[in-house]
Design a protein around this motif. Structure first.
Motif, PDB file in Angstrom:
ATOM      1  N   TRP A 108       3.842   2.018   2.501  1.00 12.06           N
ATOM      2  CA  TRP A 108       4.834   3.058   2.206  1.00 12.06           C
ATOM      3  C   TRP A 108       4.132   4.404   2.241  1.00 12.06           C
ATOM      4  O   TRP A 108       3.169   4.631   1.496  1.00 12.06           O
ATOM      5  N   LEU A 109       4.608   5.283   3.104  1.00 10.51           N
ATOM      6  CA  LEU A 109       4.039   6.625   3.247  1.00 10.51           C
ATOM      7  C   LEU A 109       4.802   7.619   2.378  1.00 10.51           C
ATOM      8  O   LEU A 109       6.041   7.618   2.371  1.00 10.51           O
ATOM      9  N   ALA A 110       4.070   8.464   1.690  1.00  7.82           N
ATOM     10  CA  ALA A 110       4.698   9.562   0.950  1.00  7.82           C
ATOM     11  C   ALA A 110       5.421  10.450   1.961  1.00  7.82           C
ATOM     12  O   ALA A 110       4.998  10.553   3.122  1.00  7.82           O
ATOM     13  N   PRO A 111       6.502  11.095   1.539  1.00  8.75           N
ATOM     14  CA  PRO A 111       7.295  11.887   2.487  1.00  8.75           C
ATOM     15  C   PRO A 111       6.494  12.928   3.270  1.00  8.75           C
ATOM     16  O   PRO A 111       6.758  13.143   4.458  1.00  8.75           O
ATOM     17  N   GLN A 112       5.502  13.544   2.638  1.00 11.67           N
ATOM     18  CA  GLN A 112       4.721  14.570   3.323  1.00 11.67           C
ATOM     19  C   GLN A 112       3.808  13.985   4.407  1.00 11.67           C
ATOM     20  O   GLN A 112       3.243  14.722   5.214  1.00 11.67           O
ATOM     21  N   ALA A 165      -1.433  -0.971  -4.188  1.00 11.69           N
ATOM     22  CA  ALA A 165      -2.664  -0.254  -3.868  1.00 11.69           C
ATOM     23  C   ALA A 165      -2.267   1.169  -3.481  1.00 11.69           C
ATOM     24  O   ALA A 165      -1.213   1.385  -2.894  1.00 11.69           O
ATOM     25  N   TYR A 166      -3.108   2.128  -3.827  1.00 12.29           N
ATOM     26  CA  TYR A 166      -2.825   3.516  -3.467  1.00 12.29           C
ATOM     27  C   TYR A 166      -4.061   4.145  -2.850  1.00 12.29           C
ATOM     28  O   TYR A 166      -5.182   3.669  -3.031  1.00 12.29           O
ATOM     29  N   GLY A 167      -3.832   5.213  -2.103  1.00 12.85           N
ATOM     30  CA  GLY A 167      -4.943   5.917  -1.483  1.00 12.85           C
ATOM     31  C   GLY A 167      -4.453   6.825  -0.372  1.00 12.85           C
ATOM     32  O   GLY A 167      -3.268   7.130  -0.269  1.00 12.85           O
ATOM     33  N   SER A 168      -5.371   7.212   0.465  1.00 13.12           N
ATOM     34  CA  SER A 168      -5.091   8.136   1.561  1.00 13.12           C
ATOM     35  C   SER A 168      -4.480   7.397   2.746  1.00 13.12           C
ATOM     36  O   SER A 168      -4.924   6.312   3.114  1.00 13.12           O
ATOM     37  N   ALA A 169      -3.494   8.020   3.362  1.00 16.12           N
ATOM     38  CA  ALA A 169      -2.866   7.444   4.549  1.00 16.12           C
ATOM     39  C   ALA A 169      -3.817   7.451   5.737  1.00 16.12           C
ATOM     40  O   ALA A 169      -3.742   6.590   6.605  1.00 16.12           O
ATOM     41  N   GLU A 170      -4.720   8.392   5.772  1.00 17.13           N
ATOM     42  CA  GLU A 170      -5.565   8.578   6.942  1.00 17.13           C
ATOM     43  C   GLU A 170      -6.670   7.526   7.089  1.00 17.13           C
ATOM     44  O   GLU A 170      -7.255   7.405   8.154  1.00 17.13           O
ATOM     45  N   ILE A 171      -6.943   6.753   6.059  1.00 17.76           N
ATOM     46  CA  ILE A 171      -8.010   5.747   6.154  1.00 17.76           C
ATOM     47  C   ILE A 171      -7.547   4.439   6.779  1.00 17.76           C
ATOM     48  O   ILE A 171      -8.366   3.623   7.174  1.00 17.76           O
ATOM     49  N   ILE A 172      -6.241   4.246   6.856  1.00 18.78           N
ATOM     50  CA  ILE A 172      -5.718   2.962   7.312  1.00 18.78           C
ATOM     51  C   ILE A 172      -5.806   2.840   8.829  1.00 18.78           C
ATOM     52  O   ILE A 172      -5.199   3.603   9.571  1.00 18.78           O
ATOM     53  N   TYR A 210       0.848  -1.187   0.000  1.00 19.98           N
ATOM     54  CA  TYR A 210       0.000   0.000   0.000  1.00 19.98           C
ATOM     55  C   TYR A 210       0.885   1.239   0.000  1.00 19.98           C
ATOM     56  O   TYR A 210       1.723   1.413   0.884  1.00 19.98           O
ATOM     57  N   ILE A 211       0.718   2.082  -1.006  1.00 17.97           N
ATOM     58  CA  ILE A 211       1.459   3.335  -1.122  1.00 17.97           C
ATOM     59  C   ILE A 211       0.460   4.458  -0.924  1.00 17.97           C
ATOM     60  O   ILE A 211      -0.533   4.552  -1.651  1.00 17.97           O
ATOM     61  N   CYS A 212       0.714   5.285   0.091  1.00 19.49           N
ATOM     62  CA  CYS A 212      -0.306   6.270   0.436  1.00 19.49           C
ATOM     63  C   CYS A 212       0.269   7.672   0.627  1.00 19.49           C
ATOM     64  O   CYS A 212       1.424   7.857   0.983  1.00 19.49           O
ATOM     65  N   CYS A 213      -0.597   8.626   0.343  1.00 19.53           N
ATOM     66  CA  CYS A 213      -0.279  10.044   0.503  1.00 19.53           C
ATOM     67  C   CYS A 213      -1.478  10.687   1.202  1.00 19.53           C
ATOM     68  O   CYS A 213      -2.237  10.010   1.869  1.00 19.53           O
ATOM     69  N   ALA A 214      -1.671  11.972   1.031  1.00 21.44           N
ATOM     70  CA  ALA A 214      -2.769  12.663   1.719  1.00 21.44           C
ATOM     71  C   ALA A 214      -4.140  12.254   1.163  1.00 21.44           C
ATOM     72  O   ALA A 214      -5.042  11.908   1.911  1.00 21.44           O
ATOM     73  N   THR A 215      -4.296  12.294  -0.150  1.00 20.52           N
ATOM     74  CA  THR A 215      -5.605  11.997  -0.742  1.00 20.52           C
ATOM     75  C   THR A 215      -5.604  10.821  -1.712  1.00 20.52           C
ATOM     76  O   THR A 215      -6.659  10.374  -2.132  1.00 20.52           O
ATOM     77  N   VAL A 217      -1.944  -2.121 -10.466  1.00 21.74           N
ATOM     78  CA  VAL A 217      -2.146  -0.895  -9.696  1.00 21.74           C
ATOM     79  C   VAL A 217      -3.646  -0.629  -9.578  1.00 21.74           C
ATOM     80  O   VAL A 217      -4.360  -0.662 -10.581  1.00 21.74           O
ATOM     81  N   GLU A 218      -4.099  -0.347  -8.337  1.00 19.92           N
ATOM     82  CA  GLU A 218      -5.529  -0.112  -8.110  1.00 19.92           C
ATOM     83  C   GLU A 218      -5.721   0.714  -6.843  1.00 19.92           C
ATOM     84  O   GLU A 218      -4.948   0.607  -5.891  1.00 19.92           O
ATOM     85  N   GLU A 219      -6.764   1.519  -6.827  1.00 16.19           N
ATOM     86  CA  GLU A 219      -7.143   2.279  -5.639  1.00 16.19           C
ATOM     87  C   GLU A 219      -7.551   1.282  -4.553  1.00 16.19           C
ATOM     88  O   GLU A 219      -8.180   0.264  -4.840  1.00 16.19           O
ATOM     89  N   ILE A 220      -7.181   1.548  -3.321  1.00 14.16           N
ATOM     90  CA  ILE A 220      -7.325   0.591  -2.222  1.00 14.16           C
ATOM     91  C   ILE A 220      -8.760   0.105  -2.006  1.00 14.16           C
ATOM     92  O   ILE A 220      -8.990  -1.078  -1.789  1.00 14.16           O
ATOM     93  N   HIS A 221      -9.752   0.987  -2.088  1.00 14.11           N
ATOM     94  CA  HIS A 221     -11.142   0.561  -1.902  1.00 14.11           C
ATOM     95  C   HIS A 221     -11.587  -0.352  -3.038  1.00 14.11           C
ATOM     96  O   HIS A 221     -12.269  -1.349  -2.809  1.00 14.11           O
ATOM     97  N   GLU A 222     -11.235   0.004  -4.251  1.00 11.46           N
ATOM     98  CA  GLU A 222     -11.597  -0.810  -5.412  1.00 11.46           C
ATOM     99  C   GLU A 222     -10.928  -2.180  -5.351  1.00 11.46           C
ATOM    100  O   GLU A 222     -11.527  -3.187  -5.685  1.00 11.46           O
ATOM    101  N   LEU A 223      -9.685  -2.193  -4.926  1.00 10.08           N
ATOM    102  CA  LEU A 223      -8.937  -3.444  -4.846  1.00 10.08           C
ATOM    103  C   LEU A 223      -9.587  -4.414  -3.877  1.00 10.08           C
ATOM    104  O   LEU A 223      -9.576  -5.630  -4.110  1.00 10.08           O
TER     105      LEU A 223
END
Length: 142
Positions: free
Chosen positions: A94-98, A69-76, A20-25, A47-53
């Motif tokens: 994996w969290l994006a640097p921000q 999987a990608y998506g928001s860090a705050e939902i996990i 799971y690779i995540c950022c803010a949104t 590659v797929e959005e986490i909810h869809e996956l």
């Protein structure tokens, strides 16, 4: 683990990998995942959005060596992981640097799972360097 033309599997010990690779949104993590997919000489990166996956995870893992999987860090959190049964397949977050400030709280939220949490290198993420990111992911798996 090295990326090469002759490499036949990204799987770790025969297990297909979900990362799971995540950022803010989810917007930049989406672009980043697609760069990782492009950087591979292989077609078995999905590659797929986490909810869809969550609706077809088993198929994605069966048909691909690496699922990003990608998506928001705050939902996990624990409830989200269990809802989609990711606890059986997710091998890393994996969290994006921000989003690095969320690492400790995310570890606390997910302490019942053995899922490592990493921070994506700032230069790798900023340059959308898919090849380096893939190498970092694979290196962290060994």
């Amino acid at each position: 683990v090295c990326i090469s033309e002759g490499d036949t599997s990204f799987s770790k010990g025969g297990t297909r990998m979900l990362v799971y690779i995540c950022c803010a949104t989810g917007n930049t993590s989406s672009m980043f995942c697609k760069q990782i997919q492009k950087a591979s000489s292989r077609e078995q990166i999905y590659v797929e959005e986490i909810h869809e996956l969550g609706t077809h995870l088993e198929d994605a893992l069966r048909e691909n060596d690496l699922v990003l999987a990608y998506g928001s860090a705050e939902i996990i959190d624990e409830k989200f992981i269990r809802r989609y049964h990711f606890e059986y397949h997710m091998q890393a977050i994996w969290l994006a640097p921000q989003m690095r400030y969320l690492k400790d709280s995310m570890k606390k939220k997910l302490n019942c799972f053995d899922i490592p949490i990493h921070i994506i290198d700032m230069k790798t993420f900023g340059k959308m360097n898919g090849k380096q990111a893939l190498q970092d992911i694979l290196d962290a798996m060994i």
